[in-house]
Design an enzyme around this catalytic site. Structure first.
Site, PDB file in Angstrom:
ATOM      1  N   ASP A  44      -1.787 -12.922  -1.179  1.00  0.00           N
ATOM      2  CA  ASP A  44      -2.419 -11.690  -1.831  1.00  0.00           C
ATOM      3  C   ASP A  44      -2.650 -10.897  -0.602  1.00  0.00           C
ATOM      4  O   ASP A  44      -3.977 -10.302  -0.436  1.00  0.00           O
ATOM      5  CB  ASP A  44      -3.661 -12.394  -2.374  1.00  0.00           C
ATOM      6  CG  ASP A  44      -4.086 -11.137  -3.446  1.00  0.00           C
ATOM      7  OD1 ASP A  44      -3.413  -9.995  -3.373  1.00  0.00           O
ATOM      8  OD2 ASP A  44      -5.190 -11.141  -4.004  1.00  0.00           O
ATOM      9  N   PHE A  81     -12.346  -5.001  -2.152  1.00  0.00           N
ATOM     10  CA  PHE A  81     -11.735  -6.440  -2.320  1.00  0.00           C
ATOM     11  C   PHE A  81     -10.691  -6.486  -1.600  1.00  0.00           C
ATOM     12  O   PHE A  81      -9.608  -5.873  -1.643  1.00  0.00           O
ATOM     13  CB  PHE A  81     -11.842  -7.123  -3.792  1.00  0.00           C
ATOM     14  CG  PHE A  81     -13.072  -7.128  -4.644  1.00  0.00           C
ATOM     15  CD1 PHE A  81     -13.661  -8.251  -4.284  1.00  0.00           C
ATOM     16  CD2 PHE A  81     -13.538  -6.226  -5.463  1.00  0.00           C
ATOM     17  CE1 PHE A  81     -14.856  -8.295  -5.157  1.00  0.00           C
ATOM     18  CE2 PHE A  81     -14.639  -6.133  -6.195  1.00  0.00           C
ATOM     19  CZ  PHE A  81     -15.392  -7.493  -6.239  1.00  0.00           C
ATOM     20  N   GLY A  82     -10.595  -7.739  -0.774  1.00  0.00           N
ATOM     21  CA  GLY A  82      -9.102  -8.086  -0.223  1.00  0.00           C
ATOM     22  C   GLY A  82      -9.308  -8.267   1.118  1.00  0.00           C
ATOM     23  O   GLY A  82      -9.906  -8.006   1.907  1.00  0.00           O
ATOM     24  N   ASN A  86      -0.014  -1.818  -7.627  1.00  0.00           N
ATOM     25  CA  ASN A  86      -1.133  -0.865  -7.504  1.00  0.00           C
ATOM     26  C   ASN A  86      -1.103  -0.098  -6.244  1.00  0.00           C
ATOM     27  O   ASN A  86      -2.043   0.029  -5.615  1.00  0.00           O
ATOM     28  CB  ASN A  86      -2.445  -1.895  -7.455  1.00  0.00           C
ATOM     29  CG  ASN A  86      -2.741  -2.730  -6.395  1.00  0.00           C
ATOM     30  OD1 ASN A  86      -1.757  -3.059  -5.579  1.00  0.00           O
ATOM     31  ND2 ASN A  86      -3.967  -3.120  -6.205  1.00  0.00           N
ATOM     32  N   HIS A 101      -3.156 -16.105  -8.066  1.00  0.00           N
ATOM     33  CA  HIS A 101      -4.508 -16.451  -7.201  1.00  0.00           C
ATOM     34  C   HIS A 101      -5.574 -17.230  -7.916  1.00  0.00           C
ATOM     35  O   HIS A 101      -6.696 -16.698  -8.078  1.00  0.00           O
ATOM     36  CB  HIS A 101      -5.179 -15.179  -6.471  1.00  0.00           C
ATOM     37  CG  HIS A 101      -5.308 -13.960  -7.335  1.00  0.00           C
ATOM     38  ND1 HIS A 101      -5.918 -13.852  -8.489  1.00  0.00           N
ATOM     39  CD2 HIS A 101      -4.925 -12.699  -6.916  1.00  0.00           C
ATOM     40  CE1 HIS A 101      -5.876 -12.602  -8.961  1.00  0.00           C
ATOM     41  NE2 HIS A 101      -5.342 -11.825  -8.137  1.00  0.00           N
ATOM     42  N   HIS A 150      -3.066 -11.091 -13.220  1.00  0.00           N
ATOM     43  CA  HIS A 150      -4.579 -11.100 -12.450  1.00  0.00           C
ATOM     44  C   HIS A 150      -5.439 -11.259 -13.561  1.00  0.00           C
ATOM     45  O   HIS A 150      -5.539 -10.383 -14.386  1.00  0.00           O
ATOM     46  CB  HIS A 150      -4.631  -9.737 -11.728  1.00  0.00           C
ATOM     47  CG  HIS A 150      -6.038  -9.467 -11.173  1.00  0.00           C
ATOM     48  ND1 HIS A 150      -6.340  -9.195  -9.797  1.00  0.00           N
ATOM     49  CD2 HIS A 150      -7.095  -9.253 -11.729  1.00  0.00           C
ATOM     50  CE1 HIS A 150      -7.725  -9.113  -9.505  1.00  0.00           C
ATOM     51  NE2 HIS A 150      -8.004  -9.175 -10.785  1.00  0.00           N
ATOM     52  N   ASN A 201     -11.049 -10.653  -4.158  1.00  0.00           N
ATOM     53  CA  ASN A 201     -11.032 -11.046  -5.649  1.00  0.00           C
ATOM     54  C   ASN A 201      -9.757 -11.508  -5.991  1.00  0.00           C
ATOM     55  O   ASN A 201      -8.700 -11.126  -5.786  1.00  0.00           O
ATOM     56  CB  ASN A 201     -10.939  -9.593  -6.336  1.00  0.00           C
ATOM     57  CG  ASN A 201     -11.189  -9.777  -7.872  1.00  0.00           C
ATOM     58  OD1 ASN A 201     -11.897 -10.763  -8.449  1.00  0.00           O
ATOM     59  ND2 ASN A 201     -11.202  -8.506  -8.574  1.00  0.00           N
ATOM     60  N   ARG A 256       0.746  -1.204  -0.049  1.00  0.00           N
ATOM     61  CA  ARG A 256       0.068   0.180   0.082  1.00  0.00           C
ATOM     62  C   ARG A 256       0.945   1.271  -0.139  1.00  0.00           C
ATOM     63  O   ARG A 256       0.230   2.459  -0.106  1.00  0.00           O
ATOM     64  CB  ARG A 256      -1.066   0.227   1.257  1.00  0.00           C
ATOM     65  CG  ARG A 256      -2.026  -1.124   1.310  1.00  0.00           C
ATOM     66  CD  ARG A 256      -2.720  -1.287   0.183  1.00  0.00           C
ATOM     67  NE  ARG A 256      -3.703  -2.320   0.106  1.00  0.00           N
ATOM     68  CZ  ARG A 256      -4.346  -2.889  -0.710  1.00  0.00           C
ATOM     69  NH1 ARG A 256      -3.878  -2.926  -2.019  1.00  0.00           N
ATOM     70  NH2 ARG A 256      -5.093  -3.777  -0.623  1.00  0.00           N
TER      71      ARG A 256
HETATM   72  O1  DOR Z   1      -8.942  -9.031  -3.170  1.00  0.00           O
HETATM   73  C1  DOR Z   1      -7.924  -8.096  -3.676  1.00  0.00           C
HETATM   74  N1  DOR Z   1      -7.430  -7.154  -3.341  1.00  0.00           N
HETATM   75  N2  DOR Z   1      -7.918  -8.561  -4.937  1.00  0.00           N
HETATM   76  C2  DOR Z   1      -7.118  -7.866  -5.856  1.00  0.00           C
HETATM   77  O2  DOR Z   1      -6.951  -8.123  -7.046  1.00  0.00           O
HETATM   78  C3  DOR Z   1      -6.544  -6.445  -5.368  1.00  0.00           C
HETATM   79  C4  DOR Z   1      -6.464  -6.436  -4.089  1.00  0.00           C
HETATM   80  C5  DOR Z   1      -5.959  -5.197  -3.636  1.00  0.00           C
HETATM   81  O3  DOR Z   1      -5.281  -4.414  -4.025  1.00  0.00           O
HETATM   82  O4  DOR Z   1      -6.930  -4.907  -2.447  1.00  0.00           O
HETATM   83 ZN    ZN Z   2      -5.218  -9.900  -7.951  1.00  0.00          ZN
HETATM   84 ZN    ZN Z   3      -3.296  -9.068  -5.410  1.00  0.00          ZN
END
Ligand code: DOR
Ligand code: ZN
Ligand code: ZN
Length: 427
Positions: free
Chosen positions: A309, A327-328, A98, A236, A183, A282, A68
């Protein structure tokens, strides 16, 4: 002064177990002595760690994590993320690009490497993006990013929608002997769905993410990998269809490797207790049939490695509910204990298999000189208590975020000491 780790249990991929004494000097493994030989090492002048009854393994390697930083430091940063990883027994992690800005320039790669060196406690290896700003429109400067130190290219977080763009990326990466990490997600098939197609979505009247949205990209990219000769690594893997496609590709000698996350091995959509976004990630939790398929895929070598992940999000963000929350979920601090409890203690996997998929195998897939306890290698070592059962407690989470579905779970197999480059970074 060095560190002697005495009487620890080591295990190899064939599950051959042995009691060893290991000496760390400076940042290297200086000696590995078979404890069965009877000779007790001269420990005078050295720090001693008693590892009797504990597992001593190469530090875990996680090739898919989100730290992050820069840009989303309210979720995590390199200091907190690497400490969370160290608590989970990891000594090498590869961070996804990202961030904000995304890792698409040499400056941002340097920023990550500098931060990791000054504020991190374990090794951080960055990925660079495939496309500028992850917009899927224009390739980044692969050569410059490689020179700066990225280990591969990925737009993780989103799929590369254009097949031509992906083919161009693969051709360029292949010419530089670098991997493409994908991805897999076709955006036209997922619009607005927070969970997978399955019984949970039906019960709650939610749109579902179909398995094909992942597998269509896997199939497409396998063909593009065959055409370009690139090392293609699938992120994943979560569906039965993807496993089938990868298995088939490997039979044809196509240079494809793949990873799976603990949550996709342990949970299905039927386990989601309610509209709680700590179960939203995700790719999403799929059906029990998919869970079975990814387990079998890992077991037969179709899927090569385990990654977390690790995807921290703040409590405020996750409180927005199943539809709106990002997501995550977290991954570092429960990965080993979760899999040890669910697969090794139940007798389904050997300890050697689990350890290999988190150490030597990821090192092999990405050509890293880590993941082994050989004399002369960098001293990345994790000591694990295999006996004590403990509950996952929110207050003990080291990550800046707390978004995990595993709070309250009772697990066994907890890292108790993590040594990275010869330094104790968690104890
Ligand atoms: O669950 C996920 N979180 N999948 C992703 O592809 C991105 C990731 C995120 O950056 O939070
Ligand atoms: Zn991903
Ligand atoms: Zn990821």
């Amino acid at each position: 002064m060095g560190i002697w780790i005495l009487n620890g249990l080591t295990v190899d991929v064939n599950n051959v177990q042995a009691k060893k004494h290991i000496l760390i000097e400076n940042d290297k493994i200086a000696q590995v002595v078979d404890a069965a030989s009877g000779s007790t090492p001269q420990t005078e002048g050295h720090e001693v760690i008693d590892a009797a009854g504990k597992l001593v393994t190469p530090g875990f390697i996680d090739m898919h994590v989100h730290l992050r930083e820069p840009g989303f430091e309210h979720k995590e940063n390199i200091a907190t993320g690497t400490r969370s990883a160290a608590r989970g027994g990891f000594t090498t992690i590869a961070c996804m690009p990202n961030t904000r800005p995304v890792i698409d320039t040499v400056d941002t790669v340097n920023y990550i490497l500098d931060k990791a060196a000054t504020e991190g406690v374990i090794r951080v290896i960055p990925y660079g993006t495939i496309t500028k700003n992850q917009l899927g429109r224009e390739l980044t400067d692969f050569a410059a990013l490689k020179e700066a130190g990225v280990i591969g290219y990925t737009d993780d977080g989103v799929g590369v929608q254009s097949a031509q763009m992906m083919k161009d990326a693969m051709a360029l990466a292949a010419s530089m002997d670098m991997p493409i990490i994908a991805h897999c997600e076709d955006d036209t098939l997922v619009v607005g769905a927070p969970v997978s197609e399955g019984s949970f979505a039906k019960k709650h009247g939610l749109k579902g993410i179909p398995n094909e949205s992942e597998a269509i990209h896997v199939g497409r990219d396998i063909l593009l990998s065959e055409a370009t000769g690139v090392h293609y690594h699938v992120c994943h893997v979560s569906t039965e269809q993807s496993v089938r496609l990868i298995r088939h590709a490997k039979q044809f000698g196509i240079k494809v490797t793949a990873e799976v996350c603990p949550h996709h091995l342990v949970l299905s959509d039927e386990d989601i207790p309610g509209l709680d976004a700590n179960w939203k990630m995700n790719p999403p939790l799929r059906t029990p049939r998919d869970v079975q398929a990814v387990i079998e895929g890992l077991e037969d070598g179709t899927i090569d490695i385990i990654v977390t992940d690790h995807a921290p999000h703040s409590e405020e963000e996750k409180a927005k509910g199943m539809m709106l929350a990002p997501f995550g979920i977290l991954g570092f601090e429960t990965a080993f204990s979760l899999l040890y409890t669910k697969f090794v203690l139940t007798g389904q996997w050997t300890l050697g298999f689990l350890v290999d998929r988190m150490t030597q195998k990821p090192a092999d897939v990405f050509g890293l000189p880590y993941g082994t306890l050989e004399v002369g290698r960098v001293a990345d070592i994790t000591i694990v208590d295999l006996e004590t059962e403990r509950e996952v407690l929110k207050d003990e989470i080291v990550s800046r975020s707390k978004n995990t579905p595993f709070i309250g779970w009772k697990l066994q197999g907890w890292p108790v000491v993590t040594i990275a480059s010869g330094k104790v970074v968690y104890s």
